[in-house]
Write a protein that holds these residues in place. Structure first.
Motif, PDB file in Angstrom:
ATOM      1  N   GLU A 510       0.830  -1.207   0.000  1.00  8.01           N
ATOM      2  CA  GLU A 510       0.000   0.000   0.000  1.00  8.01           C
ATOM      3  C   GLU A 510       0.864   1.256   0.000  1.00  8.01           C
ATOM      4  O   GLU A 510       0.541   2.244  -0.673  1.00  8.01           O
ATOM      5  CB  GLU A 510      -0.928  -0.001   1.218  1.00  8.01           C
ATOM      6  CG  GLU A 510      -2.062  -1.006   1.146  1.00  8.01           C
ATOM      7  CD  GLU A 510      -2.898  -1.022   2.409  1.00  8.01           C
ATOM      8  OE1 GLU A 510      -3.974  -1.653   2.402  1.00  8.01           O
ATOM      9  OE2 GLU A 510      -2.470  -0.410   3.425  1.00  8.01           O
ATOM     10  N   PHE A 511       1.963   1.221   0.746  1.00  2.00           N
ATOM     11  CA  PHE A 511       2.833   2.410   0.760  1.00  2.00           C
ATOM     12  C   PHE A 511       3.512   2.605  -0.590  1.00  2.00           C
ATOM     13  O   PHE A 511       3.625   3.740  -1.065  1.00  2.00           O
ATOM     14  CB  PHE A 511       3.877   2.334   1.861  1.00  2.00           C
ATOM     15  CG  PHE A 511       4.756   3.569   1.873  1.00  2.00           C
ATOM     16  CD1 PHE A 511       4.288   4.757   2.407  1.00  2.00           C
ATOM     17  CD2 PHE A 511       6.010   3.571   1.275  1.00  2.00           C
ATOM     18  CE1 PHE A 511       5.058   5.911   2.372  1.00  2.00           C
ATOM     19  CE2 PHE A 511       6.797   4.718   1.235  1.00  2.00           C
ATOM     20  CZ  PHE A 511       6.305   5.888   1.790  1.00  2.00           C
ATOM     21  N   ASP A 512       3.978   1.513  -1.199  1.00  2.00           N
ATOM     22  CA  ASP A 512       4.624   1.631  -2.506  1.00  2.00           C
ATOM     23  C   ASP A 512       3.693   2.317  -3.500  1.00  2.00           C
ATOM     24  O   ASP A 512       4.121   3.170  -4.297  1.00  2.00           O
ATOM     25  CB  ASP A 512       5.013   0.244  -3.030  1.00  2.00           C
ATOM     26  CG  ASP A 512       6.106  -0.419  -2.203  1.00  2.00           C
ATOM     27  OD1 ASP A 512       6.767   0.293  -1.418  1.00  2.00           O
ATOM     28  OD2 ASP A 512       6.290  -1.643  -2.335  1.00  2.00           O
ATOM     29  N   GLU A 513       2.419   1.959  -3.458  1.00  2.00           N
ATOM     30  CA  GLU A 513       1.434   2.566  -4.351  1.00  2.00           C
ATOM     31  C   GLU A 513       1.169   4.018  -3.960  1.00  2.00           C
ATOM     32  O   GLU A 513       1.051   4.900  -4.822  1.00  2.00           O
ATOM     33  CB  GLU A 513       0.129   1.757  -4.310  1.00  2.00           C
ATOM     34  CG  GLU A 513       0.260   0.347  -4.880  1.00  2.00           C
ATOM     35  CD  GLU A 513      -0.955  -0.514  -4.610  1.00  2.00           C
ATOM     36  OE1 GLU A 513      -1.857  -0.052  -3.860  1.00  2.00           O
ATOM     37  OE2 GLU A 513      -1.025  -1.644  -5.144  1.00  2.00           O
ATOM     38  N   ALA A 514       1.105   4.267  -2.656  1.00  6.45           N
ATOM     39  CA  ALA A 514       0.778   5.614  -2.177  1.00  6.45           C
ATOM     40  C   ALA A 514       1.881   6.617  -2.493  1.00  6.45           C
ATOM     41  O   ALA A 514       1.594   7.769  -2.846  1.00  6.45           O
ATOM     42  CB  ALA A 514       0.508   5.576  -0.669  1.00  6.45           C
ATOM     43  N   ILE A 515       3.142   6.217  -2.363  1.00 10.68           N
ATOM     44  CA  ILE A 515       4.219   7.178  -2.605  1.00 10.68           C
ATOM     45  C   ILE A 515       4.283   7.525  -4.092  1.00 10.68           C
ATOM     46  O   ILE A 515       4.552   8.683  -4.468  1.00 10.68           O
ATOM     47  CB  ILE A 515       5.592   6.644  -2.094  1.00 10.68           C
ATOM     48  CG1 ILE A 515       6.648   7.757  -2.127  1.00 10.68           C
ATOM     49  CG2 ILE A 515       6.051   5.432  -2.866  1.00 10.68           C
ATOM     50  CD1 ILE A 515       6.350   8.929  -1.231  1.00 10.68           C
ATOM     51  N   GLN A 516       3.988   6.547  -4.968  1.00 12.21           N
ATOM     52  CA  GLN A 516       3.955   6.848  -6.395  1.00 12.21           C
ATOM     53  C   GLN A 516       2.786   7.774  -6.733  1.00 12.21           C
ATOM     54  O   GLN A 516       2.925   8.709  -7.531  1.00 12.21           O
ATOM     55  CB  GLN A 516       3.846   5.548  -7.200  1.00 12.21           C
ATOM     56  CG  GLN A 516       4.295   5.706  -8.647  1.00 12.21           C
ATOM     57  CD  GLN A 516       5.723   6.184  -8.781  1.00 12.21           C
ATOM     58  OE1 GLN A 516       6.662   5.513  -8.341  1.00 12.21           O
ATOM     59  NE2 GLN A 516       5.919   7.338  -9.392  1.00 12.21           N
TER      60      GLN A 516
END
Length: 558
Positions: A510-516
């Protein structure tokens, strides 16, 4: 030409090339704000949510651009609210000019409404400060303030101006600022030769770099020096980016939360060359055990730092860029391959690791590194978030890592990130915060929203004061006194209430998607990252212990 004091202030800012100032108006500084209004097409004023935010924004602007940061505040509480920001800049040698206004000259010393002796209050935490009671001296005083802030070891300077002085008139004549000369008059050629001799006879040299290398813009000279000496390089917290963190010779940070390779390597070295660092207690650990087998060479622009915290064999007083240039001219190529091979083996033996199965602070930082290709400016708050940001992002160049090192100011990061983004609009700017720190400056989200400054606020949320809790776990028998933040504050809703988009994440995916998403959005954004309250920063050196006694979680289990 005949100008008011307020107009002279603005003209002097223009002389110095100032294009952005941060501040908060009030009665005593009204004349200056009126003058700024007339020059709003030349100097951008950023209204922060709090004066402390303005001082941190000026600091972040200065650290990222290399220019002087400027903040403005009115008398009384307006002036006292910037003291923490001034002290932060002072401890980390950041060039900031703080301009405050006070009550009229005839009211000074009479406990007048919103009167405060801000010069007296800030005297211990400024390079210099001024009270300007004569409008005829105002222009030259401001010019001196900028020169002092930048010369030698940089630092903050305060100029306090009574309101009637800003309203009085005086003749003003434009002056081109004199260039700031690099300090080199105390560099001893004899000592330089002695240091060259030490390098040539050493078997296990080690280089430690601090923020002074960045302040001196000496990264290129440092790279050449490291190559010629053929030595490993560690940095302090303030030295992040002075040497490329991707290089084979780089061993990581030193000290309380430094890598084992840096701490063990310095302990084993026979020559330690320290450049632009003041040897704080968090670097040294046990002073008597620090680099105990090594001859110590200290290169610093500030003679007051030499032999203050640790005794050295030789010292070279001068600007780091000039000193390294001269050393590089004299130094022949050295060969320390057996030592470098030993360092590489240590790096393999003691890697920086973390749990990849769940969302963690290190995982968040490493994901940011990958998403930004290592090109972002990373600001931090103070505590675990700060250490993880220092450990797991590979800083390629100077002025990428913006953090309060000496004072350890919780609440620093978001204001600094605003200043950094306005100073470097083409760079991605991310503030890595803990939830405890974010509470102290979350009001600056309103500033980001008002001006649509696209900073990314990453809150590493463990619902505790993480670093203090870590100490309570390890050294205070798990007595968690006043460190648990078990309330129902919703940071995503707080962000949305201030006009900032927010997301909450609970997994690494979820964080990987959120930072992008945040990078692509190009708007102010908050990401609330839920992590375990018992996550810790490793390695660690216990207070008072030698850095050679660095331990990690695995060591505790054995």
């Amino acid at each position: 030409m005949l100008l008011t004091g307020a107009e002279i202030v603005v003209e002097c800012l223009k002389e110095q090339g100032v294009d952005t100032v941060f501040g908060y108006p009030g009665g005593a500084i009204l004349n200056v704000y009126d003058a700024l209004y007339k020059h709003s097409d030349e100097i951008r004023h950023v209204l922060t949510s709090h004066e402390q935010g303005a001082s941190h924004a000026a600091d972040g602007y200065a650290r990222t651009t290399g220019k002087v940061g400027v903040c403005l505040a009115t008398s009384g509480p307006g002036a006292t609210n910037i003291v923490t920001g001034i002290a932060t800049a002072y401890m980390d040698s950041v060039p900031v000019v703080a301009i405050t206004c006070n009550v009229n000259v005839n009211l000074l010393g009479k406990d007048s409404f919103q009167e405060i002796d801000i010069a007296g209050i800030t005297m211990p935490v400024t390079k210099h400060n001024f009270i300007v009671k004569d409008v005829n001296k105002l222009a030259d005083t401001i010019r001196r303030a900028f020169a002092i802030a930048q010369a030698g070891r940089p630092g903050p300077v305060l100029v306090d101006i009574p309101k009637d002085v800003t309203g009085a008139e005086a003749e003003y004549e434009y002056k081109v600022p004199a260039p700031i000369k690099r300090k080199s008059d105390q560099i001893s050629e004899e000592t330089m030769q002695e240091v060259i001799g030490l390098i040539e006879h050493s078997v296990r040299p080690f280089i430690l770099v601090g923020g002074g290398v960045i302040r001196a813009d000496a990264a290129d000279e440092l790279r050449e020096f490291v190559s010629k000496v053929q030595a490993p390089v560690a940095d302090t917290l303030m030295g992040k980016g002075a040497f490329d963190g991707r290089e084979d010779a780089y061993t990581g940070m030193v000290g309380m939360h430094g890598t084992k390779t840096s701490n063990y390597g310095i302990t084993e070295s026979d020559l330690l060359i320290a450049i632009g660092t003041r040897f704080s207690d968090r670097v040294l650990g046990n002073v008597k055990a620090f680099a105990r087998h090594a001859d110590l060479v200290h290169i610093d622009v500030d003679a007051a730092e030499v032999n203050k915290n640790v005794m050295c064999k030789y010292s070279i007083e001068g600007d780091a860029k000039v000193v390294l240039q001269r050393l590089n001219e004299k130094l022949t190529q050295q060969d320390h391959e057996p030592w470098m091979r030993h360092i590489r083996e240590m790096k393999s033996r003691y890697p920086m690791t973390y749990n990849h199965e769940v969302l963690t602070g290190p995982g968040v930082v490493e994901s940011i590194y990958k998403a930004t290709d290592g090109d972002a400016i990373i600001c931090t708050e103070v505590g675990q978030n700060q250490m993880w940001a220092a450990q797991f992002y590979k800083y390629k160049e100077p002025r990428q890592f913006i953090s309060s090192g000496g004072l350890g100011t919780m609440g620093y990061g978001l204001g600094a990130a605003l200043g950094a983004k306005l100073g470097c609009p083409d760079r991605i700017v991310i503030n890595v915060a803990g939830d405890g720190c974010f509470r102290m400056n979350m009001n600056e989200l309103a500033t980001a929203s008002r001006y649509q400054i696209p900073v990314i606020e990453v809150v590493v949320n463990n619902h505790v004061l993480g670093m203090v809790r870590q100490w309570q776990t390890l050294f205070y028998g798990e007595r968690y006194s006043a460190t648990v933040l078990s309330d129902s504050v919703d940071y995503v809703k707080v962000a949305e209430a201030m006009g900032v988009d927010g997301r909450r994440v609970t997994t690494q995916k979820e964080f990987d998607e959120a930072i992008q998403w945040a990078i692509n959005l190009k708007k102010p954004v908050l990401i609330d990252c839920m992590i375990d309250p018992d996550d810790k920063v490793w390695p660690m050196v216990a207070p008072g212990a030698s850095i050679a006694d660095a331990f990690s979680e695995e060591d505790l289990d054995n």
